[in-house]
Motif scaffolding. Sequence first.
Motif, PDB file in Angstrom:
ATOM      1  N   ALA A  22      32.046  34.988  36.068  1.00 33.80           N
ATOM      2  CA  ALA A  22      32.822  33.626  36.448  1.00 33.80           C
ATOM      3  C   ALA A  22      34.037  33.674  35.293  1.00 33.80           C
ATOM      4  O   ALA A  22      35.267  33.294  35.879  1.00 33.80           O
ATOM      5  N   SER A  23      33.946  33.847  34.323  1.00 34.87           N
ATOM      6  CA  SER A  23      35.148  33.818  33.565  1.00 34.87           C
ATOM      7  C   SER A  23      35.992  34.831  33.691  1.00 34.87           C
ATOM      8  O   SER A  23      37.366  34.559  33.673  1.00 34.87           O
ATOM      9  N   HIS A  24      35.657  36.061  33.875  1.00 27.78           N
ATOM     10  CA  HIS A  24      36.627  37.162  34.259  1.00 27.78           C
ATOM     11  C   HIS A  24      37.283  36.945  35.536  1.00 27.78           C
ATOM     12  O   HIS A  24      38.664  37.024  35.828  1.00 27.78           O
ATOM     13  N   LEU A  25      36.858  36.325  36.588  1.00 27.73           N
ATOM     14  CA  LEU A  25      37.340  35.945  37.920  1.00 27.73           C
ATOM     15  C   LEU A  25      38.428  34.994  37.613  1.00 27.73           C
ATOM     16  O   LEU A  25      39.323  35.041  38.260  1.00 27.73           O
ATOM     17  N   SER A  26      37.891  33.850  36.806  1.00 29.20           N
ATOM     18  CA  SER A  26      38.721  32.822  36.622  1.00 29.20           C
ATOM     19  C   SER A  26      40.091  33.303  35.929  1.00 29.20           C
ATOM     20  O   SER A  26      41.234  33.024  36.200  1.00 29.20           O
ATOM     21  N   ALA A  27      40.028  34.356  34.738  1.00 28.70           N
ATOM     22  CA  ALA A  27      41.149  34.856  34.326  1.00 28.70           C
ATOM     23  C   ALA A  27      42.172  35.482  35.387  1.00 28.70           C
ATOM     24  O   ALA A  27      43.271  35.841  34.961  1.00 28.70           O
ATOM     25  N   LEU A  28      41.386  36.198  36.129  1.00 30.61           N
ATOM     26  CA  LEU A  28      42.361  36.676  37.228  1.00 30.61           C
ATOM     27  C   LEU A  28      42.850  35.794  38.432  1.00 30.61           C
ATOM     28  O   LEU A  28      43.587  36.249  39.154  1.00 30.61           O
ATOM     29  N   SER A  29      42.712  34.657  38.215  1.00 29.75           N
ATOM     30  CA  SER A  29      42.740  33.588  39.497  1.00 29.75           C
ATOM     31  C   SER A  29      42.341  34.223  40.682  1.00 29.75           C
ATOM     32  O   SER A  29      42.948  34.004  41.898  1.00 29.75           O
ATOM     33  N   ALA A  30      41.059  34.927  40.822  1.00 29.70           N
ATOM     34  CA  ALA A  30      40.528  35.568  42.011  1.00 29.70           C
ATOM     35  C   ALA A  30      40.203  34.332  43.039  1.00 29.70           C
ATOM     36  O   ALA A  30      39.780  33.264  42.460  1.00 29.70           O
ATOM     37  N   PRO A  31      40.431  34.505  44.130  1.00 30.89           N
ATOM     38  CA  PRO A  31      39.878  33.448  45.119  1.00 30.89           C
ATOM     39  C   PRO A  31      38.498  33.067  45.214  1.00 30.89           C
ATOM     40  O   PRO A  31      37.694  34.222  45.059  1.00 30.89           O
ATOM     41  N   SER A  32      38.011  32.007  45.654  1.00 32.25           N
ATOM     42  CA  SER A  32      36.709  31.663  45.423  1.00 32.25           C
ATOM     43  C   SER A  32      35.903  32.480  46.607  1.00 32.25           C
ATOM     44  O   SER A  32      36.633  32.672  47.566  1.00 32.25           O
ATOM     45  N   GLY A  33      34.608  32.818  46.375  1.00 30.63           N
ATOM     46  CA  GLY A  33      33.679  33.296  47.665  1.00 30.63           C
ATOM     47  C   GLY A  33      33.881  34.645  47.610  1.00 30.63           C
ATOM     48  O   GLY A  33      33.143  35.089  48.721  1.00 30.63           O
ATOM     49  N   LEU A  34      34.687  35.372  47.027  1.00 34.83           N
ATOM     50  CA  LEU A  34      34.667  36.914  47.345  1.00 34.83           C
ATOM     51  C   LEU A  34      33.459  37.398  47.053  1.00 34.83           C
ATOM     52  O   LEU A  34      32.817  37.295  46.113  1.00 34.83           O
ATOM     53  N   PRO A  35      33.034  38.588  47.793  1.00 37.18           N
ATOM     54  CA  PRO A  35      31.648  39.387  47.645  1.00 37.18           C
ATOM     55  C   PRO A  35      32.044  40.229  46.304  1.00 37.18           C
ATOM     56  O   PRO A  35      33.300  40.586  46.032  1.00 37.18           O
ATOM     57  N   VAL A  36      30.700  40.480  45.604  1.00 38.36           N
ATOM     58  CA  VAL A  36      30.959  41.123  44.460  1.00 38.36           C
ATOM     59  C   VAL A  36      29.859  42.169  44.527  1.00 38.36           C
ATOM     60  O   VAL A  36      28.657  41.886  44.711  1.00 38.36           O
ATOM     61  N   ILE A  37      30.214  43.530  44.341  1.00 37.41           N
ATOM     62  CA  ILE A  37      29.368  44.514  44.235  1.00 37.41           C
ATOM     63  C   ILE A  37      29.372  45.039  42.799  1.00 37.41           C
ATOM     64  O   ILE A  37      30.380  45.155  42.128  1.00 37.41           O
ATOM     65  N   ILE A  38      28.109  45.176  42.075  1.00 43.64           N
ATOM     66  CA  ILE A  38      27.803  45.760  40.833  1.00 43.64           C
ATOM     67  C   ILE A  38      26.820  46.764  40.920  1.00 43.64           C
ATOM     68  O   ILE A  38      25.948  47.055  41.470  1.00 43.64           O
ATOM     69  N   CYS A  39      27.248  47.834  39.659  1.00 43.37           N
ATOM     70  CA  CYS A  39      26.486  48.697  39.462  1.00 43.37           C
ATOM     71  C   CYS A  39      26.263  48.899  37.843  1.00 43.37           C
ATOM     72  O   CYS A  39      27.004  48.064  37.267  1.00 43.37           O
ATOM     73  N   GLY A  40      25.018  49.492  37.251  1.00 44.12           N
ATOM     74  CA  GLY A  40      25.021  49.558  36.004  1.00 44.12           C
ATOM     75  C   GLY A  40      23.775  48.722  35.682  1.00 44.12           C
ATOM     76  O   GLY A  40      22.852  48.377  36.204  1.00 44.12           O
ATOM     77  N   MET A  41      23.620  48.218  34.264  1.00 43.31           N
ATOM     78  CA  MET A  41      22.712  47.745  33.738  1.00 43.31           C
ATOM     79  C   MET A  41      22.406  46.064  33.945  1.00 43.31           C
ATOM     80  O   MET A  41      21.266  45.457  33.500  1.00 43.31           O
ATOM     81  N   ALA A  42      23.331  45.425  35.037  1.00 44.28           N
ATOM     82  CA  ALA A  42      23.062  44.236  35.073  1.00 44.28           C
ATOM     83  C   ALA A  42      21.746  44.337  36.122  1.00 44.28           C
ATOM     84  O   ALA A  42      21.061  43.177  36.464  1.00 44.28           O
ATOM     85  N   GLY A  43      21.482  45.614  36.717  1.00 40.74           N
ATOM     86  CA  GLY A  43      20.193  45.754  37.564  1.00 40.74           C
ATOM     87  C   GLY A  43      18.991  46.138  36.857  1.00 40.74           C
ATOM     88  O   GLY A  43      18.101  46.542  37.244  1.00 40.74           O
ATOM     89  N   ALA A  44      19.291  46.260  35.548  1.00 40.52           N
ATOM     90  CA  ALA A  44      17.930  46.656  34.870  1.00 40.52           C
ATOM     91  C   ALA A  44      17.096  45.448  34.796  1.00 40.52           C
ATOM     92  O   ALA A  44      17.050  44.353  35.109  1.00 40.52           O
ATOM     93  N   ARG A  45      15.676  46.001  34.272  1.00 41.30           N
ATOM     94  CA  ARG A  45      14.572  45.124  34.179  1.00 41.30           C
ATOM     95  C   ARG A  45      14.985  43.883  33.239  1.00 41.30           C
ATOM     96  O   ARG A  45      14.558  42.783  33.389  1.00 41.30           O
ATOM     97  N   GLN A  46      15.739  44.304  32.074  1.00 44.70           N
ATOM     98  CA  GLN A  46      16.360  43.027  31.401  1.00 44.70           C
ATOM     99  C   GLN A  46      17.638  42.328  31.695  1.00 44.70           C
ATOM    100  O   GLN A  46      18.276  41.435  31.103  1.00 44.70           O
ATOM    101  N   GLY A  47      18.120  42.763  32.891  1.00 48.28           N
ATOM    102  CA  GLY A  47      19.520  42.366  33.304  1.00 48.28           C
ATOM    103  C   GLY A  47      19.452  41.122  34.110  1.00 48.28           C
ATOM    104  O   GLY A  47      18.690  40.382  34.178  1.00 48.28           O
ATOM    105  N   TRP A  48      20.329  41.017  35.300  1.00 49.12           N
ATOM    106  CA  TRP A  48      20.622  39.856  35.759  1.00 49.12           C
ATOM    107  C   TRP A  48      19.709  39.820  36.997  1.00 49.12           C
ATOM    108  O   TRP A  48      18.804  38.790  36.843  1.00 49.12           O
TER     109      TRP A  48
END
Length: 305
Positions: free
Chosen positions: A50-76
Amino acid sequence: MSDAAFVAVDWGTTSFRLWLISRSGEILGERRSSEGMTTAMQAGFSKVLASHLSALSAPSGLPVIICGMAGARQGWVEAGYVDVPADLKDVLKGAVTVSGEASDVRILPGLAQRSAQTPDVMRGEETQLLGALSADYETGEQLVCMPGTHSKWVNVRDMKVTGFSTFMTGELFDVISKHSILSHAVANADAFTGDLPAFRDAVTDSYANPHMATNRLFTVRSGQLLHGLSATDAKAKLSGTMIGLEIAGAHANAAKAAKVVLIASGSLGELYKAAFAALSMDYVTIDADEAVRRGLITAANAIWH
């Protein structure tokens, strides 16, 4: 930012990269930080995003696709793995949804090799593969090299991953150069490039004699004591020895005739280019940032059409 269609995120262990993407695939905004999984576990994944989206003034509600360690067992949210052999497009089918978010947030799974003798995993690199190979290298056999702390060498045929190997080259280089007797040899070394003869010679020697690797490592120190090897040459020799050993191992597990695709960027990518040149290996290079973006865009198009 009214043209923004979705958000693409590459979330590593210690790094965070985010791109705001339009419907045509144009980059409308970009954010980078050191808020990888390790930091986000404490600060909160949703809060960091959210902090990075706010810094870009990104429109709310945009879908987000993520790869990497956010999907790890210790991740999000744990995204699991797709077992190899697998078509790279199977990764898209395994995307998991993060519940409790105002927008549609999906995390891509990694790849797993469940061989009892050579178990292996990757997370994030599968998206680089998807982006790098889908455009120009769809057919035939490729041997894909992705350098890093834990370098990945992947066997791909016709967009299907048939197997892969992880080499702890970057981590071992860091440990050896800081916490072994060789730390004295490389102290105060200057930055070097792959053009340095000490690097190229070490690559070719280590590739030809992988069984002598631990001996060659010691010569980094003894060469300095007996022949005045400079700290910079010592560090280059250490690097070349480790990279040559990695390439020898990768070739032992793959057809040497396979086309080599190097997915890399920056100074590390330049060292691997120099190593391939020293070994007279044919290769093509794809920028790592571009590859992961293209992979995330491919995933977003498949999920949200």
